[in-house]
Design an enzyme around this catalytic site. Structure first.
Site, PDB file in Angstrom:
ATOM      1  N   ILE A 154     134.582  63.537  82.575  1.00 55.46           N
ATOM      2  CA  ILE A 154     134.864  62.342  83.824  1.00 55.46           C
ATOM      3  C   ILE A 154     136.297  62.273  83.895  1.00 55.46           C
ATOM      4  O   ILE A 154     136.741  62.096  85.051  1.00 55.46           O
ATOM      5  CB  ILE A 154     133.833  61.046  83.635  1.00 55.46           C
ATOM      6  N   ASP A 173     143.339  60.513  73.969  1.00 52.83           N
ATOM      7  CA  ASP A 173     141.838  61.051  74.025  1.00 52.83           C
ATOM      8  C   ASP A 173     141.919  61.499  72.382  1.00 52.83           C
ATOM      9  O   ASP A 173     142.743  62.243  72.036  1.00 52.83           O
ATOM     10  CB  ASP A 173     141.081  61.903  74.543  1.00 52.83           C
ATOM     11  N   ALA A 233     132.836  53.011  83.070  1.00 52.78           N
ATOM     12  CA  ALA A 233     132.059  53.635  81.979  1.00 52.78           C
ATOM     13  C   ALA A 233     130.819  52.927  81.384  1.00 52.78           C
ATOM     14  O   ALA A 233     129.751  53.277  81.581  1.00 52.78           O
ATOM     15  CB  ALA A 233     133.214  54.077  80.922  1.00 52.78           C
ATOM     16  N   ARG A 234     131.316  52.100  80.548  1.00 52.19           N
ATOM     17  CA  ARG A 234     130.387  51.151  79.678  1.00 52.19           C
ATOM     18  C   ARG A 234     130.886  49.843  79.659  1.00 52.19           C
ATOM     19  O   ARG A 234     132.215  49.615  79.358  1.00 52.19           O
ATOM     20  CB  ARG A 234     130.124  51.572  78.263  1.00 52.19           C
ATOM     21  N   GLU A 263     123.882  43.232  81.976  1.00 50.07           N
ATOM     22  CA  GLU A 263     123.317  43.579  83.214  1.00 50.07           C
ATOM     23  C   GLU A 263     122.050  43.107  83.560  1.00 50.07           C
ATOM     24  O   GLU A 263     121.143  43.693  83.044  1.00 50.07           O
ATOM     25  CB  GLU A 263     123.719  45.180  83.263  1.00 50.07           C
ATOM     26  N   HIS A 281     126.525  48.742  88.663  1.00 56.04           N
ATOM     27  CA  HIS A 281     126.156  50.147  87.903  1.00 56.04           C
ATOM     28  C   HIS A 281     125.845  51.173  88.827  1.00 56.04           C
ATOM     29  O   HIS A 281     124.765  51.660  88.599  1.00 56.04           O
ATOM     30  CB  HIS A 281     125.155  49.743  86.864  1.00 56.04           C
ATOM     31  N   GLY A 283     127.244  53.998  89.193  1.00 48.10           N
ATOM     32  CA  GLY A 283     128.322  55.351  88.945  1.00 48.10           C
ATOM     33  C   GLY A 283     127.236  56.595  89.023  1.00 48.10           C
ATOM     34  O   GLY A 283     127.955  57.651  89.497  1.00 48.10           O
ATOM     35  N   ALA A 284     126.137  56.597  88.692  1.00 43.34           N
ATOM     36  CA  ALA A 284     125.366  57.661  88.836  1.00 43.34           C
ATOM     37  C   ALA A 284     124.195  57.778  89.983  1.00 43.34           C
ATOM     38  O   ALA A 284     123.413  58.555  89.965  1.00 43.34           O
ATOM     39  CB  ALA A 284     124.408  57.887  87.599  1.00 43.34           C
TER      40      ALA A 284
HETATM   41  C1  9EZ Z   1     138.974  57.460  73.615  1.00 39.35           C
HETATM   42  C2  9EZ Z   1     138.231  57.357  72.501  1.00 39.35           C
HETATM   43  C3  9EZ Z   1     138.343  56.402  71.538  1.00 39.35           C
HETATM   44  C4  9EZ Z   1     137.066  58.282  72.505  1.00 39.35           C
HETATM   45  C5  9EZ Z   1     136.027  58.220  71.574  1.00 39.35           C
HETATM   46  C6  9EZ Z   1     135.470  59.402  71.868  1.00 39.35           C
HETATM   47  C7  9EZ Z   1     135.265  61.095  73.943  1.00 39.35           C
HETATM   48  N1  9EZ Z   1     135.724  59.841  73.158  1.00 39.35           N
HETATM   49  N2  9EZ Z   1     136.781  59.101  73.281  1.00 39.35           N
HETATM   50  C8  9EZ Z   1     140.101  56.512  73.608  1.00 39.35           C
HETATM   51  N3  9EZ Z   1     134.326  59.927  71.450  1.00 39.35           N
HETATM   52  C9  9EZ Z   1     139.446  55.353  71.494  1.00 39.35           C
HETATM   53  C10 9EZ Z   1     140.494  55.402  72.703  1.00 39.35           C
END
Ligand code: 9EZ
Length: 527
Positions: A154, A173, A233-234, A263, A281, A283-284
């Protein structure tokens, strides 16, 4: 092989899902809007369950399902499924991780654009009868810096789209390598370096301990004053209380939120803030994402049932590696060795420790599933749930059994062999086995090396007795009296002391007591 004959779809999953499953010989029942009690009553008969987001697949539901082998979610994440309860029951949980990607990315871009031009606020003002041009002065996205935290599928799609608006994209990431993200125009840096550079921040990570409150009081303080943030995202990746404080102070200039910790949210203070734009919510929530997820889950289930491949499973890492063709004899070997040791050690329960050692180059990649297979054999027939490759490790942990595994590269005597040692209350039993000609064989049992490998198939009788040339005839007499034929007899290489013998027999015996005068230990099993 996993067999799914009857499957229940408990929601309005895209009709393609049902057609694909039915075209592949799975009987599908679709029943929507069931209450919890109705679902618990209904689920009993099914091998598989497919849900979207509305069905809460709780432990009660999972434990009421006698035949359930699979829970499929047409969507990303498994928030509405009790994965731990499913794993414990040996039920595979599967989702469709990519079907929502474009829809989630597009909604993110919509919120970024809305934040820069106050579109939702202006629309509300118009609807209220106003014509307020000063209040909704915006800013261009062109030339602004977008921080993308989480550079999975995404995050990548968001970067492409916002680059076309002339935004500079930077990101972070822990998994995607910097050279990979650089190839799609996203320069990676540490979060410490990223925060002060961003005009906009969007998060695209899973929700996990390291991402809960990724944006909090401390990190907001490191951002540019007036930074605008998006979370599609979440709920909880941006700490809600910290966000509200940052909005009030002006440290945060606006937020676009599609997801919430609760939610629907009880506390409406964020949603009601003038600089917040929010969605329930969504997004999908596109025709395309729903169609893709419905189709994906059906295709993944069909691939699994046909033994082609296992994709999208969140709790069956071990099982996924068993879809390679050479794993199946090794799994049979592991289960058979586990069964041998279970039956030999059964008078000395409980098990306290299991040690699995694989030997030689060829066995390097199979440690994970060998361990699970051995535990399936060892735990089989015990009280409670039925062990399989999904729950074996968690069941062992629950029973207080410590499991250790190791790999021996220096394959001395038996390359491609596997040794399992189990320790019970004060005693230890050890078996070494291997795959020969595609079939599992036993090479050694607790120090007794068999002259010929013992085929681990059919009904087997194990006896520990003083080495003696007369043993076979005495045993043959006892078996004949019970009407049991001897199909094979394996003696160890040692000819003195207490040794293990193994007999292949035409049927299992109802009672082993007759062997007591002959042997110190007797065990039987059907492999
Ligand atoms: C990204 C993440 C963790 C993270 C963890 C995982 C794909 N993804 N991204 C930024 N499994 C901390 C900061």
């Amino acid at each position: 092989m996993i067999s799914i004959k009857n499957l229940l779809i408990s929601e309005s999953v895209d009709p393609r899902c049902r057609s694909i499953l039915e075209e592949n010989g799975i009987r599908v029942t679709q029943k929507q809007n069931m209450k919890k009690e109705e679902l618990i009553a209904e689920i009993k008969d099914y091998d598989g369950l497919v849900v979207r987001s509305a069905t809460k697949v709780t432990a009660d539901v999972i434990n009421a399902a006698a035949n359930l082998k699979l829970i499929g979610r047409a969507g990303t994440g498994v928030d509405n499924v009790d994965v731990e309860a499913a794993t414990r029951k040996g039920v595979i949980v599967m989702n469709t991780p990519s079907g929502n990607t474009i829809s989630a990315a597009e909604l993110t871009c919509a919120l970024l654009m809305s934040l820069s031009r106050n579109v939702p606020q202006a629309a509300m003002s118009m609807r209220a009868g106003n014509w307020d041009r000063k209040k909704f002065m915006g800013a261009e996205l062109f030339g602004k810096v977008l921080g993308i935290v989480g550079l999975g599928r995404i995050g990548k799609e968001v970067s492409h789209r916002m680059q076309s608006f002339g935004m500079k994209t930077i990101g972070y990431d822990p998994i995607t390598p910097p050279e990979v993200s650089a190839s799609w125009g996203v320069q990676q840096m540490s979060l410490e370096q990223l925060w002060p550079l961003c005009d906009f921040i969007t998060v695209h990570t899973p929700l996990m301990p390291s991402t809960v409150g990724l944006l909090n009081d401390e990190t907001f303080a490191k951002c540019k004053r007036g930074v605008k943030v998006v979370n599609c995202a979440r709920g909880g990746i941006i700490d809600e209380a910290a966000l509200l404080r940052a909005l009030e102070s002006g440290q945060c200039g606006g937020a676009g939120l599609d997801v919430f910790v609760e939610e629907p949210p009880q506390d409406r203070s964020l949603i009601n803030h003038p600089n917040v734009i929010s969605c329930p919510h969504l997004g999908a929530s596109t025709k395309e994402a729903q169609a893709r997820c419905g189709e994906d889950i059906a295709l993944q289930i069909v691939d699994m049932v046909k033994g082609n491949k296992l994709v999208g499973a969140v709790n069956a890492q071990v099982l996924a590696s068993t879809f390679s063709p050479d794993s199946s004899p090794l799994i049979k070997l592991g289960e058979a060795m586990g069964s041998v040791l279970q039956s030999c050690s059964s008078s000395n329960k409980p098990l306290s420790h299991v040690q699995i050692t694989s030997q030689g180059e060829g066995m390097k990649s199979c440690c994970g599933y060998m361990t699970a297979a051995v535990l399936v054999g060892l735990l089989n027939g015990g009280a409670g749930v039925c062990p399989n490759l999904i729950n074996a490790l968690s069941l062992a942990k629950e029973f207080g059994i410590t499991v250790t595994q190791s790999h021996n590269m220096s394959d001395e005597a038996s390359p491609g062999a596997c040794t399992v040692e189990v320790m019970t209350d004060g005693r230890s039993y050890k078996a070494t086995g291997a795959v020969r000609g595609g079939l599992p064989v036993l090479l050694e049992l607790s120090g007794s090396m068999f002259r010929q490998p013992v085929s681990l198939t059919g009904n087997l009788l194990f006896l520990k007795a003083p080495a003696s040339p007369e043993l076979l005839s005495s045993v043959a007499g006892l078996l004949a009296a019970e009407g049991v034929q001897i199909e094979s007899f394996s003696a160890p290489t040692e000819r003195s002391g207490d040794v293990w013998y193994c007999l292949g027999v035409s049927s299992l015996l109802a009672d082993l007591r007759a062997f007591k005068p002959l042997a110190q230990e007797v065990a039987q099993l059907s492999a």
